[in-house]
Design a protein around this motif. Structure first.
Motif, short mmCIF file in Angstrom:
data_model
loop_
_atom_site.label_atom_id
_atom_site.label_comp_id
_atom_site.label_asym_id
_atom_site.label_seq_id
_atom_site.Cartn_x
_atom_site.Cartn_y
_atom_site.Cartn_z
N ILE A 39 68.89 44.04 41.92
CA ILE A 39 69.77 43.33 40.98
C ILE A 39 68.96 42.80 39.81
O ILE A 39 69.36 42.89 38.65
CB ILE A 39 70.52 42.19 41.69
CG1 ILE A 39 71.44 42.75 42.78
CG2 ILE A 39 71.32 41.37 40.68
CD1 ILE A 39 72.04 41.70 43.69
N ALA A 40 67.78 42.23 40.11
CA ALA A 40 66.91 41.72 39.06
C ALA A 40 66.50 42.84 38.10
O ALA A 40 66.48 42.66 36.88
CB ALA A 40 65.67 41.06 39.67
N LEU A 41 66.18 44.01 38.66
CA LEU A 41 65.83 45.15 37.82
C LEU A 41 67.01 45.58 36.96
O LEU A 41 66.83 45.97 35.80
CB LEU A 41 65.38 46.33 38.68
CG LEU A 41 63.99 46.23 39.33
CD1 LEU A 41 63.69 47.49 40.12
CD2 LEU A 41 62.92 46.01 38.26
N ALA A 42 68.23 45.51 37.52
CA ALA A 42 69.41 45.90 36.76
C ALA A 42 69.59 45.00 35.54
O ALA A 42 69.88 45.47 34.43
CB ALA A 42 70.65 45.84 37.65
N THR A 46 68.79 46.57 31.85
CA THR A 46 69.93 46.58 30.93
C THR A 46 69.59 45.81 29.67
O THR A 46 69.88 46.25 28.55
CB THR A 46 71.18 45.98 31.60
OG1 THR A 46 71.49 46.72 32.79
CG2 THR A 46 72.39 46.05 30.67
N MET A 47 68.96 44.65 29.84
CA MET A 47 68.57 43.85 28.68
C MET A 47 67.55 44.58 27.82
O MET A 47 67.63 44.57 26.58
CB MET A 47 67.98 42.51 29.16
CG MET A 47 67.67 41.52 28.06
SD MET A 47 69.16 40.85 27.28
CE MET A 47 68.83 41.19 25.57
N LEU A 169 63.78 38.53 31.64
CA LEU A 169 65.08 38.37 32.29
C LEU A 169 65.02 38.85 33.73
O LEU A 169 65.60 38.22 34.63
CB LEU A 169 66.16 39.14 31.52
CG LEU A 169 67.59 38.89 32.00
CD1 LEU A 169 67.97 37.42 31.85
CD2 LEU A 169 68.59 39.77 31.24
N GLY A 170 64.30 39.94 33.98
CA GLY A 170 64.14 40.41 35.35
C GLY A 170 63.41 39.40 36.20
O GLY A 170 63.77 39.15 37.35
N ALA A 171 62.38 38.77 35.63
CA ALA A 171 61.58 37.79 36.38
C ALA A 171 62.40 36.57 36.78
O ALA A 171 62.32 36.10 37.93
CB ALA A 171 60.37 37.36 35.55
N VAL A 172 63.19 36.04 35.85
CA VAL A 172 63.97 34.84 36.20
C VAL A 172 65.04 35.17 37.24
O VAL A 172 65.41 34.31 38.05
CB VAL A 172 64.62 34.19 34.95
CG1 VAL A 172 63.56 33.74 33.97
CG2 VAL A 172 65.62 35.12 34.27
N HIS A 173 65.50 36.41 37.26
CA HIS A 173 66.49 36.78 38.28
C HIS A 173 65.85 36.92 39.66
O HIS A 173 66.50 36.67 40.68
CB HIS A 173 67.21 38.08 37.89
CG HIS A 173 68.38 37.85 36.98
ND1 HIS A 173 68.24 37.64 35.63
CD2 HIS A 173 69.71 37.75 37.24
CE1 HIS A 173 69.43 37.44 35.08
NE2 HIS A 173 70.33 37.49 36.04
N LEU A 174 64.60 37.33 39.70
CA LEU A 174 63.93 37.44 41.00
C LEU A 174 63.88 36.10 41.71
O LEU A 174 64.07 36.03 42.92
CB LEU A 174 62.50 37.98 40.80
CG LEU A 174 62.37 39.48 40.56
CD1 LEU A 174 60.93 39.84 40.26
CD2 LEU A 174 62.86 40.26 41.79
#
Length: 245
Positions: A39-42, A46-47, A169-174
Motif C-alpha cells: 500500500i505504501a508503494l502504491a 502513484t505520487m 510519501l511512501g515512507a510516511v505511509h510505511l
C-alpha cells in the motif's frame, strides 16, 4: 482553447482523483494481498508518476496541506490556493465515488466505516489514541511537505523532485498505516470518509486539521533552513511548463 488557469485546476482535480482511486484503492481492493508495504508503494509510486505527469502543469500539489505550504512560502497566491483546494476536494470525492462503484462489484467486500479511511482508537491497527494520531499526522505531514518545498526549491537538483516526493510519501505511509491509516492529505481523507460513513465521518476533523498544521509548520521551518530565493518557476504564473514549486 482552454486557458492555462483551467489547465492547472483540471490538473489538480485529475491528480487527486487518480491518487485516491489508485492509492486508496490499493488499500481497499488489494490490502490483504499486498500488505502495508504494498500500500505504501502504491501511494509513493502513484505520487511519483503524477509529479512528473502533472507537475509541469499545476505543480501537482494534489494535497491541501501542500497547497497551504506553498501559499505560506509565497509561491502561489490566495486565489490559486482556493482554486486548488476546491479542485482537490472535488477530485478526491469523485475518485472515491469511482472506487466505491468498483468496490461494490466485489462480493462481500466491506465498505461501511472502513473504505481506506483514517482513524484512531478501535479504528487503528495499533489502537493509537486521539493525541497520538494528532501528533503523528502533524509530524508525517511536516516531513512530506518539507520535502516537497525543498525538492522544488531553486537550489534543488532539477529533475529529481518527483522522485524525492514519491519516496517521502511512501515512507510516511510505511509508518503511518498501522497508526491511523495515514492521511497527510485532507482531500484524500475527505473523499473516502464520505462513502464510509459512521466513525470515519466523526473522526474526519483530525485528518483535516492535523495535516494542515503540519504543512504550515513545514513552510515556516523551510523559510529558516532554505534562505529566501526566487523559485525556479512559480505555479501561480500558470505557464504551460510550470513545475511544482
Amino acid at each position: 482553447m482552454e486557458t492555462t488557469e483551467t489547465r492547472t485546476v483540471v490538473s489538480e482535480f485529475l491528480g487527486t482523483l487518480l491518487l485516491v482511486f489508485f492509492a486508496v484503492g490499493a488499500a481497499v481492493l488489494a490490502g490483504e494481498y499486498i500488505g502495508t508495504f504494498g500500500i505504501a508503494l502504491a501511494f509513493g509510486f502513484t505520487m511519483l508518476a503524477l509529479a512528473y505527469a502533472l507537475g509541469p502543469i499545476s505543480g501537482c500539489h494534489i494535497n491541501p496541506a501542500v497547497t497551504l505550504g506553498m501559499l505560506l512560502a509565497r509561491r502561489i497566491t490566495v486565489r490559486t490556493a482556493v482554486e486548488y483546494w476546491i479542485a482537490q476536494i472535488v477530485g478526491a470525492i469523485v475518485g472515491a465515488a469511482l472506487l466505491f462503484l468498483v468496490t461494490k462489484q466485489v462480493p462481500g467486500l466491506q465498505t461501511d466505516g472502513a473504505f481506506g479511511t483514517n482513524g484512531w482508537g478501535d479504528r487503528s491497527a495499533v489502537h493509537i489514541n486521539l493525541g497520538g494520531a494528532f501528533v503523528a499526522e502533524i509530524v508525517m505531514t511536516f516531513l512530506f511537505v518539507f520535502v516537497v518545498l525543498s525538492a522544488t526549491h531553486k537550489v534543488a537538483v532539477v529533475g529529481f523532485g518527483g522522485l524525492a516526493i514519491g519516496l517521502a510519501l511512501g515512507a510516511v505511509h510505511l509508518i503511518g498505516i498501522p497508526l491511523d491509516g495515514t492521511s497527510v492529505n485532507p482531500a484524500r481523507s475527505i473523499g473516502p470518509a464520505l462513502f464510509a460513513g459512521g466513525a470515519a465521518i466523526t473522526q474526519l476533523w483530525l485528518f483535516i486539521l492535523a495535516p494542515l498544521i503540519g504543512g504550515a509548520l513545514a513552510a515556516v521551518v523551510h523559510q529558516i533552513t532554505h534562505p529566501a530565493q526566487e523559485p525556479v518557476l512559480v505555479a501561480d504564473e500558470r505557464a504551460p511548463d510550470a513545475k511544482k514549486d
